[in-house]
Design an enzyme around this catalytic site. Sequence first.
Site, PDB file in Angstrom:
ATOM      1  N   HIS A 182      -4.147  36.248  -9.476  1.00 19.94           N
ATOM      2  CA  HIS A 182      -5.531  36.436  -9.032  1.00 19.94           C
ATOM      3  C   HIS A 182      -6.028  35.167  -8.338  1.00 19.94           C
ATOM      4  CE1 HIS A 182      -9.662  38.336 -10.303  1.00 19.94           C
ATOM      5  NE2 HIS A 182      -9.418  38.458  -9.020  1.00 19.94           N
ATOM      6  N   HIS A 191       0.719  38.375 -18.825  1.00 17.49           N
ATOM      7  CA  HIS A 191      -0.747  38.386 -18.770  1.00 17.49           C
ATOM      8  C   HIS A 191      -1.273  37.153 -18.033  1.00 17.49           C
ATOM      9  CE1 HIS A 191      -4.820  39.225 -20.528  1.00 17.49           C
ATOM     10  NE2 HIS A 191      -4.933  37.921 -20.348  1.00 17.49           N
ATOM     11  N   GLU A 192      -0.815  35.984 -18.449  1.00 14.84           N
ATOM     12  CA  GLU A 192      -1.322  34.761 -17.837  1.00 14.84           C
ATOM     13  C   GLU A 192      -0.876  34.641 -16.381  1.00 14.84           C
ATOM     14  OE1 GLU A 192      -3.646  33.218 -19.153  1.00 14.84           O
ATOM     15  OE2 GLU A 192      -3.469  34.128 -21.146  1.00 14.84           O
ATOM     16  N   HIS A 195      -3.298  36.478 -14.260  1.00 15.94           N
ATOM     17  CA  HIS A 195      -4.436  35.617 -13.913  1.00 15.94           C
ATOM     18  C   HIS A 195      -4.047  34.669 -12.776  1.00 15.94           C
ATOM     19  CE1 HIS A 195      -7.411  36.657 -16.890  1.00 15.94           C
ATOM     20  NE2 HIS A 195      -6.665  36.320 -17.917  1.00 15.94           N
TER      21      HIS A 195
END
Length: 688
Positions: free
Chosen positions: A485, A478-479, A482
């Site tokens: 991104h 998940h991190e 990010h």
Amino acid sequence: MADTKDINPALTTWDGALGLPRFDSIAEDDFAPAFEWAMADHLREIDAIAGNAAKPDFANTIEALEVSGDALSRVAAVFFTRAGADTNPAIQALEREIAPKLSAHYSTIGANAALFRRIDALWQERQSLALTEEQTIVLERHWKGLVRSGAQLAADKQVRLAEINGRLAELGTNFGQNVLADESEWAMFLTAEDELQGLPDFLIDAMAAAAAERGRPEAYAVTLSRSIVEPFLTLSARRDLREKAFRAWTARGLSGGEHDNRPVMKETLRLRAEKANLLGYENFAAMKLDNTMAKTADAVDTLLMDVWEKAVKAAGNDEKELQSLVAEDGANHDIEAWDWRYYAEKLRARKFSFSESEVKPYLQLERILEACFAVAGRLFGIQAVARPDIVAYHPDVRVYEIRDENGEAFAIFLGDYFNRATKRSGAWMNALQSQHRLPLPNGQQGELPIVINVCNFAKPAEGKPALLSLDDAHTLFHEFGHALHGMLSDVTYPSVSGTGVDRDFVELPSQLYEHWLTIPDILRNYALHYSTGAAMPDALMDKVLEAANFNQAFSTVEYTASAIVDMHLHTATTPPADPVAFQDGVLNAIGMPKAIAMRHAIPHFLHIFAGDGYAAGYYSYMWAEVLDADAFEAFEETGNAFDPETARQLLDNILSKGGSVRAEAAYRAFRGKMPTPDAMLRGRGLLD
């Protein structure tokens, strides 16, 4: 004001390896004078922009603003990285001092009438300026930002707004430090063998390491780090100890002493409501939702309550199954919140013939991190090159050079994975430096992104491997979603770089990336037993995948309850006199199951009270999940989770665009349509 000779240049000029700060050259007492000088320098730049005799145009006003305050951004980036991930009393004291000063600094800019006149002139003429879509969005952000800073208010109201913002900054800092104090000061030390009943070796090792860190090498410590307390609640056969740990975990911020967050929450909610009213909004939620995909509290409520009803019904059925296991144990107590994880794990072992303790030996941190990088390589053609020679802000932090298919570095990635008493709880990504292509005052053309992932995995004892739970592994992916991104951003302007998107769009890349963790090909290659190196057996992997939706009703209820309470707090007609009683009233009204607790009870709800980043916005994880479930179906529809064309569309239309296009337009460009919640509900096993 501090003189430039008093400023440590390591804070304002990053000339370390790969353009990183020279962290080892920065002392704690360097920060205060650097902040003082950098804020004054920023105001000089703002005054020069506002006082420019030339007619305002996009370059001399907006682009100048985009690169102003570079020194302040650098000082703040280093300081707040330390404050979140490796703090101490001196850093915390300065954080309490600097938070209101920074707020006052930005309030001064917001009240600069000459600056607003220039930006407002451009805003009113925007249709005739031949701006690109990205420039239009950047102009809009600056205009709205100043409006929200009170640029259109009367002078007395500007003063009041500045006072409110300054106090809110203090309160947010106090809230976070109170939670950290409660977490770091509490530990339950176990010394008797029967107190370790049911605990696997990996957890015992982590508890031993935690106890040794706290000066008790002969004991085993249950701490309030999620990486220890959750597996303890899941696996400990001692119900009395589970209850003790659970009550301490859920009482963070409710200590009744100097770290009690009740007065902090009460004042925060009152000031947020006053701020929203000053700016012409009905309530704080209306203000926060103005620049989101959801737009209104009603739209959020529709999604949350639809999911809530399905989740509560499913959780009720699950609870009946768990209650039968209590009876089998010869006990007659009801399932309580400190029992659910324990009996759910028993039920999972029965239904799917595996337990978390069987899976964890295959989820080594090192291998799962390799999997993160490998997936990014297959999807986007990038590679991560470890740089152990580079010193970061803590010895545990790893540094990587991120290179493209041609071997050219385009980003720097820092990974900080282990829990420590000096780190706040949770997991997050932040950017020390954002990608953009604008020339800087020093002549540099643009900047490469420098991105950090911070997690709180249990640090193993010396010589032992770091083993993750499946939830931990999802957090890692998940991190890193990010991080991608931020690192794959390809925009001109820093304010719309990377994760500079609508709040309820920012979780799309992170939640989407989690899907690749459980691709069978990834598990076969990277889920390797820490001692034998053998791949996870297909039979075990099949059970893990089959059990993907197991206990989803529990997870959905605990999350959705937190999101619903968040929205009720910030749409209330009158700020509650007792926020905890208000929370309990909301939960009673919606039928919160007694055996499930909120994921984040409000006294330690860092997302919404340690700053306002997710205030009236915690729903965004579910909003984004509607998008990510549909987005992953785009890959599944090709029959290839690594389909090159779909990956290219994802990169070109979402990951590289940041906030330079509207969120809905970005998603439509990728998928051709907006999704319904069906794929998300199917993913959670809640669709009939």
